[in-house]
Design a protein around this motif. Structure first.
Motif: not given
Length: 403
Positions: A368-373
């Motif tokens: 999910g962190r890549v989506i946040i980025d």
């Protein structure tokens, strides 16, 4: 390109004179260009180029993709059709001008100040601080830690720019960005001059894993402290002017006790604050504000929060904005799980990085962190378009063959 012996001689003369200038003119409390620290070696060492280290950092920041996206990011007011209110790109320029003025008076390194100022808000998300709050809630809900724009700014600079290679900026610039915290007002700003690379990296990681950790940070340079207070100076009066333009408040609403000390226009507020800080901080290893001016500034900040930032008149649409963030996050989560390579999360984001970028999050179960980025880097218009495409049906055109 190879230089002639004459060119090399001229360049060496320029570099030598620059070091002399800094040694002669800068305060003993300033951070000299020769003190710059980088995480990776440069092909040409800083001391061998005509661009001083922090000047070079500012160039890299201005030419970054993240800086280009400032042009369409909210400062405070998102849903107004008015070209005369402040956007993020103008705010960082105002911070830079104010900070450089203070820095020049105190004989600090203006190149370092400019680089920190221009980069400090790169991690701000669509819809400003409200958007930041919604992304932070999404992170917590999905066991991704926390989100704060100052740490995300550093992430763009250090991990995401140049297809994941980062810009290799100096430690002093990255630290100033991480520690800027313009929402926290103090009467005294004193740098932590003993901060190391290891301490900085620890603080950077904790911003993502420890709640509100960024509020505890202290810049390692006096220049970083200057940017931190200049962030407040840049927005406090300017937001009032914008709010007046939008008829959210009247100038007469500003408390008399504040007007008597700071004035009631952006110009007078900036002038009083700069002159007070300079006169009280000159030739000192810290920045300080006089008690009377500090109390007036504190009262003005409370006024802004009550009458502008949290004014119910501009909060009616917030639930819709929150839904937009939630929808985009859930849609992109689904696209990653199903390997929907036609999705923008792949075409506009993941395809720009090597496999290590997503694999390091897959191994920890935090893709999910890549989506946040991705979402945090969006401009407001791009964000709105992505949401519109998800919820609105596409037109078939004049015939199905043209679809």
């Amino acid at each position: 390109m190879e230089y002639t012996e004459q060119q090399i001689e001229i360049f060496n003369h320029i570099i030598k004179n620059e070091h002399k200038r800094e040694a002669k003119t800068l305060s003993k409390y300033a951070c000299k260009s020769s003190e710059s620290i980088r995480f990776n070696e440069e092909k040409i060492p800083d001391r061998q180029t005509i661009r001083p280290a922090f000047f070079h950092d500012a160039d890299r920041i201005i030419h970054s993709k993240a800086y280009t996206r400032y042009i369409d990011k909210t400062q405070v007011f998102s849903l107004f059709e008015n070209d005369h209110i402040t956007h993020r790109v103008l705010h960082v320029q105002l911070v830079s001008k104010i900070a450089r003025m203070i820095g020049r008076c105190l004989r600090l390194n203006e190149d370092l100040i400019e680089a920190i100022a221009l980069a400090h808000d790169l991690g701000h998300v669509p819809y400003g601080h409200e958007g930041e709050r919604y992304l932070n809630e999404i992170c917590q809900k999905n066991d991704l830690g926390y989100f704060c724009h100052n740490a995300q700014s550093v992430k763009f600079l250090m991990e995401l720019e140049r297809r994941g290679k980062g810009l290799n900026l100096s430690l002093q610039v990255l630290d100033g960005v991480l520690s800027h915290n313009g929402e926290i007002l103090q009467s005294k700003y004193e740098p932590d001059k003993n901060k190391t690379k290891e301490q900085f990296l620890s603080e950077y990681e904790k911003c993502f894993t420890v709640k509100n950790y960024s509020s505890c940070l202290v810049p390692m340079t006096l220049e970083g402290c200057v940017v931190r207070i200049s962030d407040v100076i840049a927005y406090i009066g300017r937001d009032i002017e914008d709010a007046i333009i939008l008829k959210l408040i009247k100038r007469s609403d500003i408390p008399d006790s504040v007007r008597e000390i700071l004035g009631d226009t952006n110009s007078t507020i900036i002038n009083v604050l700069i002159t007070d800080i300079v006169s009280n901080s000159y030739d000192k290893p810290y920045l300080t504000i006089s008690d009377v001016v500090y109390q007036a500034l504190r009262e003005l900040m409370d006024f802004n929060y009550a009458k502008i930032y949290k004014n119910p008149a501009i909060k009616d649409e917030d639930f819709k904005i929150k839904n937009m963030f939630t929808t985009l996050y859930e849609k992109y989560s689904e696209h990653i799980k199903t390997q929907n390579f036609s999705s923008e999360i792949f075409k506009d984001h993941l395809d720009s990085y090597d496999a290590n970028y997503i694999s390091k999050y897959e191994s920890s179960g935090k893709t999910g962190r890549v989506i946040i980025d991705y979402i945090s880097g969006m401009t407001d218009n791009y964000f709105n378009e992505r949401f519109y495409n998800f919820i609105m049906p596409k037109q078939f055109g004049r015939s199905i063959e043209e679809y």
